[in-house]
Design a protein around this motif. Structure first.
Motif, short mmCIF file in Angstrom:
data_model
loop_
_atom_site.label_atom_id
_atom_site.label_comp_id
_atom_site.label_asym_id
_atom_site.label_seq_id
_atom_site.Cartn_x
_atom_site.Cartn_y
_atom_site.Cartn_z
N LEU A 60 -2.36 73.22 -71.42
CA LEU A 60 -1.84 72.33 -72.46
C LEU A 60 -1.13 73.16 -73.54
CD1 LEU A 60 -1.56 69.63 -73.98
CD2 LEU A 60 -3.87 70.04 -74.91
N ILE A 61 -1.78 74.23 -73.97
CA ILE A 61 -1.18 75.11 -74.99
C ILE A 61 0.09 75.75 -74.46
CG2 ILE A 61 -1.54 77.23 -76.33
CD1 ILE A 61 -4.53 76.48 -76.42
N PHE A 62 0.04 76.20 -73.21
CA PHE A 62 1.25 76.79 -72.61
C PHE A 62 2.37 75.75 -72.54
CE2 PHE A 62 3.97 77.37 -68.91
CZ PHE A 62 4.48 78.64 -69.14
N GLY A 63 2.04 74.52 -72.14
CA GLY A 63 3.05 73.48 -72.04
C GLY A 63 3.71 73.18 -73.36
N SER B 44 10.22 79.01 -73.24
CA SER B 44 10.36 80.47 -73.09
C SER B 44 10.29 80.88 -71.62
CB SER B 44 9.26 81.18 -73.88
OG SER B 44 9.37 80.89 -75.26
N PHE B 45 9.41 80.24 -70.87
CA PHE B 45 9.29 80.57 -69.45
C PHE B 45 10.56 80.20 -68.70
CE2 PHE B 45 8.29 79.42 -65.08
CZ PHE B 45 7.65 80.56 -64.63
N THR C 159 12.53 72.63 -69.15
CA THR C 159 11.52 72.56 -70.21
C THR C 159 10.87 71.18 -70.26
OG1 THR C 159 12.73 74.20 -71.54
CG2 THR C 159 11.12 72.81 -72.69
N THR C 160 11.68 70.13 -70.14
CA THR C 160 11.16 68.76 -70.15
C THR C 160 10.17 68.55 -69.00
OG1 THR C 160 13.16 67.87 -71.16
CG2 THR C 160 11.78 66.32 -69.95
N TYR C 161 10.58 68.96 -67.81
CA TYR C 161 9.74 68.76 -66.62
C TYR C 161 8.44 69.56 -66.73
CZ TYR C 161 8.39 68.54 -61.68
OH TYR C 161 7.70 68.34 -60.52
N LEU C 162 8.57 70.85 -67.08
CA LEU C 162 7.40 71.72 -67.13
C LEU C 162 6.44 71.31 -68.23
CD1 LEU C 162 6.00 74.18 -65.97
CD2 LEU C 162 7.34 75.62 -67.52
N LYS C 163 6.98 70.90 -69.38
CA LYS C 163 6.13 70.50 -70.50
C LYS C 163 5.27 69.28 -70.14
CE LYS C 163 7.61 71.10 -74.62
NZ LYS C 163 8.33 71.04 -75.92
N ILE C 164 5.88 68.30 -69.51
CA ILE C 164 5.14 67.10 -69.11
C ILE C 164 4.06 67.45 -68.08
CG2 ILE C 164 5.29 64.86 -67.93
CD1 ILE C 164 8.09 64.55 -69.17
N CYS C 165 4.43 68.25 -67.09
CA CYS C 165 3.48 68.61 -66.03
C CYS C 165 2.30 69.43 -66.57
CB CYS C 165 4.20 69.39 -64.93
SG CYS C 165 5.30 68.38 -63.92
N CYS C 166 2.55 70.29 -67.55
CA CYS C 166 1.48 71.12 -68.11
C CYS C 166 0.61 70.33 -69.09
CB CYS C 166 2.05 72.34 -68.81
SG CYS C 166 2.70 73.60 -67.71
#
Length: 235
Positions: free
Chosen positions: A110-113, A119-120, A136-143
């Motif tokens: 969650l913190i990483f997302g 940045s990743f 970023t949008t996709y990865l943030k939601i998934c994390c």
């Protein structure tokens, strides 16, 4: 406590009844991103660019699965051993600790997302702002909503340790079908793009989690953990 069938059934029979559902379940977990990519690539407009964004997010999705499965394997081994020993108190403590660990793992992602997704993606996207934004949008939601995946791996191991691998397979297939249906709805009619693909993925994972929890709490009587309190955890 009911006798664990893994102690009495023939090895070959157990291999097919337990091994095959586990293989199917793990393959389906890894296919979420692949299914998203198929739908995303075929959408009109920026399909190819969007697929590049999903490809960049895939390693983190695999990492979530890997850590969840790795934790689940340890839980499974301890639970199976304790069930064979008829040690109900130890079974409850292991199950409670497993749930606690899944929450801790989720908080990390969650913190990483929230703070590390962009940045990743930037590490691999170069100066392509469109890929960066979509990835970023996709990865943030998934994390940020990854507990569906992480929690399922724990409850899946609860079911597997009691020999009920077909229940975990039902849960996993239900989530995968939900993902496929919602991918089509979110990406095409609703035109939500990569955000729709991510939402379809996390909703599918939560469907699998909730079905696994249903089987665990209402169908399986061997593991009696319903409420987990810190005082019961062997910290």
């Amino acid at each position: 406590m009911e006798k664990n069938k893994m102690a009495v059934e023939p090895l070959k029979k157990l291999f097919w009844k337990m091994g095959l559902p586990m293989i199917i379940s793990m393959v389906l977990q890894a296919l979420y991103n692949v299914i998203d990519s198929i739908f995303i690539t075929n959408m009109k407009g920026d399909g190819v660019i969007a697929n590049q964004a999903l490809t960049l997010a895939f390693p983190i999705q695999l990492l979530i699965i890997a850590i969840g499965v790795g934790t689940g394997v340890g839980i499974n081994a301890l639970l199976s051993k304790s069930l064979g020993e008829q040690n109900k108190d130890k079974v409850n403590k292991i199950a409670g600790t497993g749930i606690f660990l899944s929450i801790c793992i989720y908080i990390i992602f969650l913190i990483f997302g929230l703070f590390g997704s962009e940045s990743f993606i930037r590490l691999f996207a170069g100066n392509n702002q469109q890929v960066i934004a979509m990835g970023t949008t996709y990865l943030k939601i998934c994390c940020c909503f990854s507990y569906g995946s992480i929690g399922f791996t724990v409850y899946e191991r609860f079911l597997q340790s009691t020999g009920k691998t077909h229940f975990s397979t039902i849960a996993q297939i239900s989530g995968a079908l939900t993902n496929i249906i919602l991918d089509y709805i979110f990406i095409y009619p609703m035109k939500m793009g990569v955000a729709g693909a991510a939402l379809a993925t996390i909703i599918g994972q939560f469907v699998s989690l909730f079905i696994a929890m249903y089987f665990h709490y209402l169908k399986i009587k061997k593991l009696m953990v319903i409420y987990v309190t810190l005082k019961r955890l062997p910290l």
